[in-house]
Motif scaffolding. Sequence first.
Motif, PDB file in Angstrom:
ATOM      1  N   SER A  68      51.359  72.500  49.327  1.00 13.82           N
ATOM      2  CA  SER A  68      52.569  73.289  49.029  1.00 13.82           C
ATOM      3  C   SER A  68      53.388  73.534  50.290  1.00 13.82           C
ATOM      4  O   SER A  68      54.622  73.573  50.240  1.00 13.82           O
ATOM      5  N   LEU A  69      52.715  73.679  51.433  1.00 12.54           N
ATOM      6  CA  LEU A  69      53.445  73.835  52.697  1.00 12.54           C
ATOM      7  C   LEU A  69      54.189  72.551  53.046  1.00 12.54           C
ATOM      8  O   LEU A  69      55.360  72.582  53.474  1.00 12.54           O
ATOM      9  N   VAL A  70      53.525  71.423  52.864  1.00 14.46           N
ATOM     10  CA  VAL A  70      54.170  70.131  53.112  1.00 14.46           C
ATOM     11  C   VAL A  70      55.385  69.976  52.205  1.00 14.46           C
ATOM     12  O   VAL A  70      56.467  69.539  52.639  1.00 14.46           O
ATOM     13  N   GLU A  71      55.214  70.347  50.928  1.00 13.75           N
ATOM     14  CA  GLU A  71      56.305  70.199  49.952  1.00 13.75           C
ATOM     15  C   GLU A  71      57.534  70.998  50.358  1.00 13.75           C
ATOM     16  O   GLU A  71      58.674  70.534  50.228  1.00 13.75           O
ATOM     17  N   LYS A  72      57.317  72.213  50.846  1.00 17.45           N
ATOM     18  CA  LYS A  72      58.449  73.080  51.170  1.00 17.45           C
ATOM     19  C   LYS A  72      59.071  72.763  52.525  1.00 17.45           C
ATOM     20  O   LYS A  72      60.211  73.149  52.787  1.00 17.45           O
ATOM     21  N   GLU A  73      58.348  72.059  53.377  1.00 17.59           N
ATOM     22  CA  GLU A  73      58.879  71.784  54.723  1.00 17.59           C
ATOM     23  C   GLU A  73      59.734  70.531  54.779  1.00 17.59           C
ATOM     24  O   GLU A  73      60.590  70.413  55.652  1.00 17.59           O
ATOM     25  N   THR A  74      59.516  69.577  53.888  1.00 15.78           N
ATOM     26  CA  THR A  74      60.317  68.352  53.966  1.00 15.78           C
ATOM     27  C   THR A  74      60.559  67.759  52.592  1.00 15.78           C
ATOM     28  O   THR A  74      59.690  67.771  51.724  1.00 15.78           O
ATOM     29  N   GLY A  75      61.774  67.254  52.424  1.00 17.88           N
ATOM     30  CA  GLY A  75      62.109  66.520  51.215  1.00 17.88           C
ATOM     31  C   GLY A  75      62.209  65.031  51.467  1.00 17.88           C
ATOM     32  O   GLY A  75      62.611  64.263  50.595  1.00 17.88           O
ATOM     33  N   VAL A  76      61.852  64.619  52.687  1.00 12.92           N
ATOM     34  CA  VAL A  76      61.892  63.205  53.064  1.00 12.92           C
ATOM     35  C   VAL A  76      60.525  62.591  52.792  1.00 12.92           C
ATOM     36  O   VAL A  76      59.524  62.990  53.404  1.00 12.92           O
ATOM     37  N   ALA A  77      60.485  61.626  51.899  1.00 19.56           N
ATOM     38  CA  ALA A  77      59.205  61.061  51.471  1.00 19.56           C
ATOM     39  C   ALA A  77      58.393  60.505  52.629  1.00 19.56           C
ATOM     40  O   ALA A  77      57.180  60.720  52.712  1.00 19.56           O
ATOM     41  N   PHE A  89      57.449  70.465  65.083  1.00 21.45           N
ATOM     42  CA  PHE A  89      58.567  69.736  64.492  1.00 21.45           C
ATOM     43  C   PHE A  89      59.702  70.713  64.218  1.00 21.45           C
ATOM     44  O   PHE A  89      59.483  71.916  64.044  1.00 21.45           O
ATOM     45  N   VAL A  90      60.920  70.182  64.222  1.00 18.63           N
ATOM     46  CA  VAL A  90      62.104  70.974  63.951  1.00 18.63           C
ATOM     47  C   VAL A  90      63.125  70.059  63.283  1.00 18.63           C
ATOM     48  O   VAL A  90      63.080  68.836  63.455  1.00 18.63           O
ATOM     49  N   GLY A 107      65.833  65.179  58.051  1.00 18.61           N
ATOM     50  CA  GLY A 107      64.456  65.011  58.491  1.00 18.61           C
ATOM     51  C   GLY A 107      64.128  65.919  59.651  1.00 18.61           C
ATOM     52  O   GLY A 107      64.782  66.940  59.872  1.00 18.61           O
ATOM     53  N   HIS A 108      63.094  65.545  60.412  1.00 22.77           N
ATOM     54  CA  HIS A 108      62.630  66.381  61.503  1.00 22.77           C
ATOM     55  C   HIS A 108      62.374  65.565  62.769  1.00 22.77           C
ATOM     56  O   HIS A 108      62.109  64.366  62.700  1.00 22.77           O
ATOM     57  N   ALA A 109      62.464  66.247  63.895  1.00 17.98           N
ATOM     58  CA  ALA A 109      62.072  65.680  65.181  1.00 17.98           C
ATOM     59  C   ALA A 109      60.698  66.242  65.523  1.00 17.98           C
ATOM     60  O   ALA A 109      60.494  67.461  65.516  1.00 17.98           O
ATOM     61  N   PHE A 110      59.754  65.356  65.811  1.00 13.48           N
ATOM     62  CA  PHE A 110      58.368  65.759  66.080  1.00 13.48           C
ATOM     63  C   PHE A 110      58.105  65.727  67.577  1.00 13.48           C
ATOM     64  O   PHE A 110      58.691  64.938  68.318  1.00 13.48           O
ATOM     65  N   ALA A 111      57.182  66.585  68.008  1.00 13.80           N
ATOM     66  CA  ALA A 111      56.891  66.668  69.435  1.00 13.80           C
ATOM     67  C   ALA A 111      55.423  66.995  69.673  1.00 13.80           C
ATOM     68  O   ALA A 111      54.762  67.603  68.821  1.00 13.80           O
ATOM     69  N   VAL A 112      54.951  66.592  70.857  1.00 13.95           N
ATOM     70  CA  VAL A 112      53.571  66.855  71.258  1.00 13.95           C
ATOM     71  C   VAL A 112      53.506  68.071  72.178  1.00 13.95           C
ATOM     72  O   VAL A 112      52.623  68.915  72.052  1.00 13.95           O
TER      73      VAL A 112
END
Length: 391
Positions: free
Chosen positions: A254-263, A350-351, A357-362
């Motif tokens: 559910s967290l994944v679902e609400k954080e992104t709509g990009v498959a 990520f932001v 979509g999102h930009a991911f970072a380490v």
Amino acid sequence: MWRHVAANAFTFLMVGLFLLGGLIMWGKGQYDAPGPLTQAVCVQVAGGSNMRRVSENLAEQGAVSSASIFRIGADYEKKSSKLKAGSFLVEPEASMKEIVDVITRGGASTCGTEIVYRIGVNRVSIQVRELDPATNRFAELAQFTQGSDEVPAEYTQMLEQSDVRFRIAMAEGVTSWQVVNAISGMDIMEGTVAETPAEGSLAPDSYEVRKGDDRAALIARMQDAQELLVAAAWEARADDLPIDSPEELLILASLVEKETGVADERRQVSSVFVNRLNQGMRLQTDPTVIYGITRGEGILGRGLRRSELRAETPYNTYVIPALPPTPIANPGRASLMAAAQPDETPYIFFVADGTGGHAFAVTLDEHNRNVAVWRQIEADRAAAAENGDNN
């Protein structure tokens, strides 16, 4: 003399039987052979109709070469009494035998007019559409928002038609309260739902319904479907996930679902949450905080306040170093599988990147740079909107 007469009679009988047999074989060939249609048509069978009227309608539309042979074939197969009401798609070159099977098999209509109730995160929209058999595409006749827009005449008229199909399409990420609230306002349904189902327990999907169906029965169908999806995802889960039960898998999905709509991002987003859980980090995801405020009853409609991000609540993942106590929405199949099989990445941040979509970072430094880019995008959009209002 009598022998001569008998011989002639026998000859005539044999010729007659031969001709009859040939006629039957010819008729069967016509019944089984590809039909004359060059493009698909939608055949409507009204309630209380009979095979004669249907066969004549088919002949008028050019779907069969002979209404008589069509009826004889249906009688021979003992299917004339099994005629079903509805609207049925007849494909090009369909044989009479195939058409008889289509209109006597039963089940949902396969063409004609359809009313679709779409339960979304922000609204419930109702669409009246009709299938064009030639293109196999739907043409929209009317669309409106349930509870706010004026109800169009096309919708009211279609409700009275016997062959209209009804479908309820539940989007991924809606809450259980939103689903119950939506179907409670649908005039084609009957009965009541005694209580809101557990969050996350309803499967986002498209459900065929009939006018007068029970609301509680529909909820039960949604629950049964979600149980199967969760069980399948749990069975297929990767090794060493930091979750201990199907319920925790459902929460993570559910967290994944609400954080992104990009498959394509779902498994990456899931990997960030999994990496954080493995490292004992807080998940720090806004949708959980919002759910703690709204409890899934509608949308927040504003940004989060600093005090809300600091408040110690079970759903504030900026404070608690774990998953929230329950799902925060109803995740679909893709998000369940993303939670069960996340990508292997080093990401822990990520932001939003401005594209949806999102930009991911380490590292935190990299993440802060991504955040600065996003803040600038937000500022530019706000300025453009303000300039547009002033013009």
